[in-house]
Scaffold this motif. Structure first.
Motif, mmCIF file in Angstrom:
data_model
loop_
_atom_site.group_PDB
_atom_site.id
_atom_site.type_symbol
_atom_site.label_atom_id
_atom_site.label_comp_id
_atom_site.label_asym_id
_atom_site.label_seq_id
_atom_site.Cartn_x
_atom_site.Cartn_y
_atom_site.Cartn_z
ATOM 1 N N VAL A 188 1.082 -1.248 -0.202
ATOM 2 C CA VAL A 188 0.133 0.168 -0.217
ATOM 3 C C VAL A 188 0.742 1.195 0.015
ATOM 4 O O VAL A 188 1.891 1.437 0.748
ATOM 5 C CB VAL A 188 -0.870 0.036 1.211
ATOM 6 N N THR A 189 0.775 2.102 -1.119
ATOM 7 C CA THR A 189 1.457 3.221 -1.278
ATOM 8 C C THR A 189 0.686 4.497 -0.767
ATOM 9 O O THR A 189 -0.252 4.754 -1.276
ATOM 10 C CB THR A 189 2.109 3.300 -2.703
ATOM 11 N N TYR A 248 -9.602 1.924 3.045
ATOM 12 C CA TYR A 248 -9.825 2.481 4.467
ATOM 13 C C TYR A 248 -9.062 3.627 4.812
ATOM 14 O O TYR A 248 -7.921 3.466 4.633
ATOM 15 C CB TYR A 248 -9.943 1.502 5.611
ATOM 16 N N TRP A 249 -9.596 4.780 5.432
ATOM 17 C CA TRP A 249 -8.659 5.780 5.879
ATOM 18 C C TRP A 249 -8.693 5.999 7.480
ATOM 19 O O TRP A 249 -9.948 5.586 7.965
ATOM 20 C CB TRP A 249 -9.193 7.045 5.249
ATOM 21 N N TYR A 250 -7.784 5.929 7.979
ATOM 22 C CA TYR A 250 -7.727 6.087 9.356
ATOM 23 C C TYR A 250 -6.810 7.316 9.853
ATOM 24 O O TYR A 250 -6.117 7.801 9.256
ATOM 25 C CB TYR A 250 -6.989 5.047 9.954
ATOM 26 N N GLN A 251 -7.109 7.788 11.158
ATOM 27 C CA GLN A 251 -6.383 8.905 11.513
ATOM 28 C C GLN A 251 -5.736 8.480 13.029
ATOM 29 O O GLN A 251 -6.571 7.817 13.651
ATOM 30 C CB GLN A 251 -7.201 10.089 11.898
ATOM 31 N N GLN A 252 -4.615 8.751 13.248
ATOM 32 C CA GLN A 252 -4.036 8.310 14.429
ATOM 33 C C GLN A 252 -3.188 9.513 15.176
ATOM 34 O O GLN A 252 -2.408 10.132 14.530
ATOM 35 C CB GLN A 252 -2.834 7.370 14.218
ATOM 36 N N SER A 253 -3.759 9.742 16.138
ATOM 37 C CA SER A 253 -3.132 10.910 17.023
ATOM 38 C C SER A 253 -2.644 10.327 18.196
ATOM 39 O O SER A 253 -3.225 9.158 18.688
ATOM 40 C CB SER A 253 -4.137 12.131 17.290
ATOM 41 N N LEU A 254 -1.768 10.853 18.895
ATOM 42 C CA LEU A 254 -1.320 10.429 20.457
ATOM 43 C C LEU A 254 -2.325 10.021 21.398
ATOM 44 O O LEU A 254 -2.256 9.059 21.856
ATOM 45 C CB LEU A 254 -0.190 11.322 20.969
ATOM 46 N N CYS A 301 -3.896 4.883 5.349
ATOM 47 C CA CYS A 301 -4.738 4.216 4.499
ATOM 48 C C CYS A 301 -4.299 2.641 4.480
ATOM 49 O O CYS A 301 -3.442 2.125 4.825
ATOM 50 C CB CYS A 301 -4.543 4.675 2.945
ATOM 51 N N ALA A 302 -5.422 1.983 4.436
ATOM 52 C CA ALA A 302 -5.478 0.294 4.397
ATOM 53 C C ALA A 302 -5.993 -0.049 3.301
ATOM 54 O O ALA A 302 -7.161 0.471 2.766
ATOM 55 C CB ALA A 302 -5.595 -0.050 5.843
ATOM 56 N N SER A 303 -5.737 -1.411 2.811
ATOM 57 C CA SER A 303 -6.574 -1.948 1.982
ATOM 58 C C SER A 303 -6.790 -3.387 2.066
ATOM 59 O O SER A 303 -5.960 -4.067 2.914
ATOM 60 C CB SER A 303 -5.981 -1.668 0.363
ATOM 61 N N SER A 304 -8.067 -3.990 1.747
ATOM 62 C CA SER A 304 -8.227 -5.489 1.857
ATOM 63 C C SER A 304 -8.960 -5.917 0.456
ATOM 64 O O SER A 304 -9.621 -5.006 -0.461
ATOM 65 C CB SER A 304 -8.728 -5.675 2.993
ATOM 66 N N VAL A 305 -9.007 -7.248 0.248
ATOM 67 C CA VAL A 305 -9.391 -7.661 -0.975
ATOM 68 C C VAL A 305 -11.251 -7.189 -0.951
ATOM 69 O O VAL A 305 -11.606 -6.943 -1.931
ATOM 70 C CB VAL A 305 -9.345 -9.208 -1.017
#
Lengths: 113, 110
Positions: A4-5, A33-39, A91-95
């Motif tokens: 995933v790029t 999928y889109w995710y946000q990561q904060s502390l 960003c993540a991807s799956s089949v």
């Protein structure tokens, strides 16, 4: 390498501005999928697309939007940026839509100044 | 609302000192529980998926188990390269999303 790029890797911008984050999923994966990561919040689900169509929405602000194009790459648009939007965006991807073995990109680190 | 709690928040081990990381969850209709490893500044790396209570999966020094209320990630004889944050997530299928815990930061000293 997950396959995933995400681009860009780093982004620094001013409050009030608009940015676009890009994601290319693994070859053959239809779901993005889109995710946000904060502390303080950890990984928070924003939105999912499957084969070009919006599939699910999470805690995504109205200032944020996304789309998935016919070639399956996806873009996350963040507008009217605030200091609190500074975070890592993954960003993540799956089949499929079942999230089985979702593979994550390396993320875009957004800093709003 | 789905909830995932991981404990402890941080764990420091000596090389070779085995331990377990806990992930407890409260969901309606679990369809899958996922473990990921995340190194600083990197994206989460998929480790395991568990689908039903009693299921176990192993990979090198890691073994994941699942009950109806929690999952454990057992680390046997850890090495310094096992140092990372370990994330647990649940999938219920209700809205296609993964709900993540806040993670456990593992530090293994040589």
């Amino acid at each position: 390498d997950s396959g995933v790029t995400q681009t860009p890797k780093h982004l620094i911008t001013a409050t009030g501005q608009r940015v676009t984050l890009r994601c290319s999923p693994r070859s053959g994966d239809l779901s993005v999928y889109w995710y946000q990561q904060s502390l303080d919040q950890g990984l928070q689900f924003l939105i999912q697309y499957y084969n070009g169509e919006e599939r699910a929405k999470g805690n995504i602000l109205e200032r944020f939007s996304a789309q998935q194009f016919p070639d399956l790459h996806s873009e996350l648009n963040l507008s009217s940026l605030e200091l609190g939007d500074s975070a890592l965006y993954f960003c993540a991807s799956s089949v499929s839509t079942e999230n089985t073995e979702a593979f994550f990109g390396q993320g875009t680190r957004l800093t709003v100044v | 609302e789905d909830q995932v709690t991981q404990s402890p928040e941080a764990l420091r081990l000596q090389e070779g000192e085995s331990s377990s990381l806990n992930c407890s969850y409260t969901v309606s209709g679990l369809r899958g529980l996922f473990w990921y490893r995340q190194d600083p500044g990197k994206g989460p790396e998929f480790l395991f998926t568990l689908y039903s209570a009693g299921e176990e999966k192993e990979k090198e020094r890691l073994k994941a188990t699942l009950t109806k209320k929690e999952s454990f990630l057992h680390i046997t004889a850890p090495k310094p390269e096992d140092s990372a944050t370990y994330l647990c997530a649940v999938f219920t299928g209700a809205n296609s999303k993964l709900t993540f815990g806040k993670g456990i930061t593992l530090s293994v000293r040589p």
